[in-house]
Design a protein around this motif. Sequence first.
Motif, mmCIF file in Angstrom:
data_model
loop_
_atom_site.group_PDB
_atom_site.id
_atom_site.type_symbol
_atom_site.label_atom_id
_atom_site.label_comp_id
_atom_site.label_asym_id
_atom_site.label_seq_id
_atom_site.Cartn_x
_atom_site.Cartn_y
_atom_site.Cartn_z
ATOM 1 N N SER A 50 0.854 -1.185 0.000
ATOM 2 C CA SER A 50 0.000 0.000 0.000
ATOM 3 C C SER A 50 0.887 1.231 0.000
ATOM 4 O O SER A 50 1.865 1.292 0.749
ATOM 5 C CB SER A 50 -0.904 0.016 1.235
ATOM 6 N N PRO A 51 0.553 2.242 -0.809
ATOM 7 C CA PRO A 51 1.368 3.458 -0.833
ATOM 8 C C PRO A 51 1.002 4.444 0.263
ATOM 9 O O PRO A 51 1.599 5.504 0.384
ATOM 10 C CB PRO A 51 1.039 4.051 -2.199
ATOM 11 N N GLY A 52 0.011 4.089 1.078
ATOM 12 C CA GLY A 52 -0.534 5.009 2.063
ATOM 13 C C GLY A 52 -2.034 5.105 1.857
ATOM 14 O O GLY A 52 -2.536 4.883 0.756
ATOM 15 N N ASN A 53 -2.756 5.433 2.913
ATOM 16 C CA ASN A 53 -4.219 5.419 2.832
ATOM 17 C C ASN A 53 -4.828 6.759 3.203
ATOM 18 O O ASN A 53 -5.748 6.845 4.015
ATOM 19 C CB ASN A 53 -4.778 4.300 3.708
ATOM 20 N N GLU A 54 -4.305 7.821 2.592
ATOM 21 C CA GLU A 54 -4.890 9.145 2.746
ATOM 22 C C GLU A 54 -5.631 9.493 1.464
ATOM 23 O O GLU A 54 -5.131 9.237 0.363
ATOM 24 C CB GLU A 54 -3.808 10.174 3.063
ATOM 25 N N ALA A 55 -6.787 10.082 1.596
ATOM 26 C CA ALA A 55 -7.696 10.264 0.462
ATOM 27 C C ALA A 55 -7.063 10.981 -0.717
ATOM 28 O O ALA A 55 -7.301 10.626 -1.878
ATOM 29 C CB ALA A 55 -8.944 11.008 0.925
ATOM 30 N N HIS A 56 -6.243 11.991 -0.451
ATOM 31 C CA HIS A 56 -5.748 12.822 -1.543
ATOM 32 C C HIS A 56 -4.338 12.463 -2.000
ATOM 33 O O HIS A 56 -3.765 13.172 -2.832
ATOM 34 C CB HIS A 56 -5.830 14.298 -1.144
ATOM 35 N N LEU A 57 -3.775 11.392 -1.475
ATOM 36 C CA LEU A 57 -2.470 10.937 -1.952
ATOM 37 C C LEU A 57 -2.654 10.142 -3.240
ATOM 38 O O LEU A 57 -3.493 9.238 -3.304
ATOM 39 C CB LEU A 57 -1.785 10.052 -0.908
ATOM 40 N N ALA A 58 -1.862 10.461 -4.249
ATOM 41 C CA ALA A 58 -1.892 9.724 -5.520
ATOM 42 C C ALA A 58 -0.546 9.032 -5.708
ATOM 43 O O ALA A 58 0.499 9.672 -5.617
ATOM 44 C CB ALA A 58 -2.171 10.664 -6.679
ATOM 45 N N ALA A 59 -0.593 7.739 -5.967
ATOM 46 C CA ALA A 59 0.637 6.944 -6.039
ATOM 47 C C ALA A 59 0.948 6.503 -7.463
ATOM 48 O O ALA A 59 0.119 6.598 -8.367
ATOM 49 C CB ALA A 59 0.506 5.720 -5.136
ATOM 50 N N PHE A 60 2.174 5.990 -7.636
ATOM 51 C CA PHE A 60 2.587 5.341 -8.874
ATOM 52 C C PHE A 60 2.399 3.836 -8.695
ATOM 53 O O PHE A 60 2.964 3.250 -7.768
ATOM 54 C CB PHE A 60 4.049 5.647 -9.191
ATOM 55 N N ALA A 61 1.613 3.240 -9.564
ATOM 56 C CA ALA A 61 1.319 1.812 -9.464
ATOM 57 C C ALA A 61 2.209 1.011 -10.410
ATOM 58 O O ALA A 61 2.560 1.467 -11.497
ATOM 59 C CB ALA A 61 -0.146 1.551 -9.804
ATOM 60 N N PRO A 80 8.154 6.462 3.709
ATOM 61 C CA PRO A 80 8.628 5.207 4.310
ATOM 62 C C PRO A 80 7.930 4.875 5.626
ATOM 63 O O PRO A 80 8.355 3.974 6.351
ATOM 64 C CB PRO A 80 10.126 5.479 4.538
ATOM 65 N N GLU A 81 6.849 5.563 5.925
ATOM 66 C CA GLU A 81 6.212 5.486 7.244
ATOM 67 C C GLU A 81 5.833 4.073 7.659
ATOM 68 O O GLU A 81 6.149 3.635 8.778
ATOM 69 C CB GLU A 81 4.975 6.375 7.276
ATOM 70 N N PHE A 82 5.129 3.340 6.803
ATOM 71 C CA PHE A 82 4.672 2.009 7.204
ATOM 72 C C PHE A 82 5.853 1.110 7.538
ATOM 73 O O PHE A 82 5.843 0.382 8.541
ATOM 74 C CB PHE A 82 3.829 1.376 6.100
ATOM 75 N N ALA A 83 6.887 1.137 6.708
ATOM 76 C CA ALA A 83 8.057 0.292 6.943
ATOM 77 C C ALA A 83 8.791 0.721 8.201
ATOM 78 O O ALA A 83 9.256 -0.118 8.989
ATOM 79 C CB ALA A 83 8.990 0.338 5.733
ATOM 80 N N CYS A 84 8.911 2.028 8.427
ATOM 81 C CA CYS A 84 9.602 2.510 9.622
ATOM 82 C C CYS A 84 8.874 2.082 10.894
ATOM 83 O O CYS A 84 9.497 1.693 11.883
ATOM 84 C CB CYS A 84 9.736 4.029 9.576
ATOM 85 N N LYS A 85 7.548 2.125 10.869
ATOM 86 C CA LYS A 85 6.795 1.730 12.054
ATOM 87 C C LYS A 85 6.900 0.225 12.299
ATOM 88 O O LYS A 85 6.878 -0.228 13.451
ATOM 89 C CB LYS A 85 5.339 2.184 11.930
ATOM 90 N N ARG A 300 -9.356 3.245 -4.906
ATOM 91 C CA ARG A 300 -8.924 3.096 -3.521
ATOM 92 C C ARG A 300 -7.678 2.228 -3.496
ATOM 93 O O ARG A 300 -7.441 1.436 -4.408
ATOM 94 C CB ARG A 300 -10.031 2.517 -2.645
ATOM 95 N N TYR A 301 -6.863 2.392 -2.464
ATOM 96 C CA TYR A 301 -5.648 1.603 -2.313
ATOM 97 C C TYR A 301 -5.866 0.524 -1.256
ATOM 98 O O TYR A 301 -6.649 0.711 -0.309
ATOM 99 C CB TYR A 301 -4.473 2.488 -1.896
ATOM 100 N N PRO A 302 -5.188 -0.618 -1.398
ATOM 101 C CA PRO A 302 -5.354 -1.681 -0.400
ATOM 102 C C PRO A 302 -4.777 -1.275 0.957
ATOM 103 O O PRO A 302 -3.941 -0.374 1.046
ATOM 104 C CB PRO A 302 -4.561 -2.848 -1.006
ATOM 105 N N LEU A 303 -5.251 -1.932 1.989
ATOM 106 C CA LEU A 303 -4.667 -1.757 3.314
ATOM 107 C C LEU A 303 -3.471 -2.679 3.440
ATOM 108 O O LEU A 303 -3.465 -3.790 2.913
ATOM 109 C CB LEU A 303 -5.690 -2.094 4.405
ATOM 110 N N ASP A 304 -2.459 -2.206 4.139
ATOM 111 C CA ASP A 304 -1.284 -3.035 4.411
ATOM 112 C C ASP A 304 -1.567 -3.801 5.708
ATOM 113 O O ASP A 304 -1.375 -3.287 6.808
ATOM 114 C CB ASP A 304 -0.046 -2.150 4.560
ATOM 115 N N GLU A 305 -2.047 -5.034 5.572
ATOM 116 C CA GLU A 305 -2.411 -5.824 6.753
ATOM 117 C C GLU A 305 -1.206 -6.118 7.629
ATOM 118 O O GLU A 305 -1.317 -6.226 8.858
ATOM 119 C CB GLU A 305 -3.087 -7.126 6.313
ATOM 120 N N ASP A 306 -0.042 -6.230 7.000
ATOM 121 C CA ASP A 306 1.191 -6.438 7.752
ATOM 122 C C ASP A 306 1.476 -5.240 8.657
ATOM 123 O O ASP A 306 1.885 -5.389 9.814
ATOM 124 C CB ASP A 306 2.336 -6.642 6.753
ATOM 125 N N PHE A 307 1.228 -4.031 8.145
ATOM 126 C CA PHE A 307 1.420 -2.822 8.931
ATOM 127 C C PHE A 307 0.457 -2.784 10.109
ATOM 128 O O PHE A 307 0.839 -2.473 11.244
ATOM 129 C CB PHE A 307 1.232 -1.586 8.056
#
Length: 348
Positions: A50-61, A80-85, A300-307
């Motif tokens: 997941s590139p992040g789950n904020e409504a207005h963030l647009a990612a490169f797929a 890098p937030e999800f990985a850092c956490k 919509r972007y998927p949730l990172d269940e691992d995160f």
Amino acid sequence: MTAASPWWTPHIHADRRPRLMARNAIAAALRGWFSTRDFIEVTTSALQVSPGNEAHLAAFATEVIGPDASRRPLYLHTSPEFACKKLLAAGEERIFSLGAVWRNRERGPLHHPEFTMLEWYRVGETYERLMADCAEFLALAAEKAGAKSFRFRGREADPFAEPERLSVAEAFTRYAGIDVLATVSADGTTDRDGLHAALVSAGMRTAPDDNWADLFSRVMVEKIEPVLGQGRATILCGYPISEAALARPSAQDPRVAERFELYCCGVELANAFGELTDAAEQRRRFVTEMDEKERIYGERYPLDEDFLAALAIMPQACGSALGFDRLVMLATGAQRIDDVIWAPVATP
């Protein structure tokens, strides 16, 4: 830079090079600052579920193709937030990352599709400590660039002065004459009609389909952000809980979150949180954000269940993300982000 004179033209590069060398000096100084304070530099994978789950963030797929020719969607990370956490959950206590991130639908004087983000985390410390960090980074960047002040579009600020601390509620009252927290309930729900009436009373334009978040953003963009960080930096804190999807609620007021943003010369430089560690609440917020994204953009972007699994065991921490290129811009007097990036992304 123009089509006739791209950035790699020798005389264009010669003009850009002093700012680029200052960029390197600032990056080296930041790494030294973290090293002397027992931080560990981490490098995280740019490809994420997941590139992040904020409504207005647009990612490169993109997609990963396995040896069996199976295909799985992945995204270039927007942070890098999800990985850092996940690393905090694993046991790290002081980490930082200085590297490339990607955001789509963004290009302009302050935006670039690929840019450099400085992100750092402190376990067991309050987010007020990050405010002090940010103040030190401003002074450090100015020192390394040989700048006595920061300037951008006619605005000026002293990078060595103690930043102003201003709550979002105070900013709305001061610059727009609006009591924003009067439209936020103790459980975090918002009153769209109440905020709409306040904007109309303040003489601001609105649209029939504006929701509460749209109205909030309109006031921020039109009335507040342009006047922040003049004379000295501003730390804007105490965001309404609905505007801080990854931050925990304030112990003093459940209507607001432990979130602040750093502004200098009207430019947003950093975004920081007292980190939310309630996995169930985080899931609920992500789903709400993705529902809004689907409403606006049809995706919509998927949730990172691992995160989310890691969040359940992550210790109390605070973290911040700072736009490194923007910091270099202010320190060197550049007027466009492209001018402080060694090899900018090609212009369409």
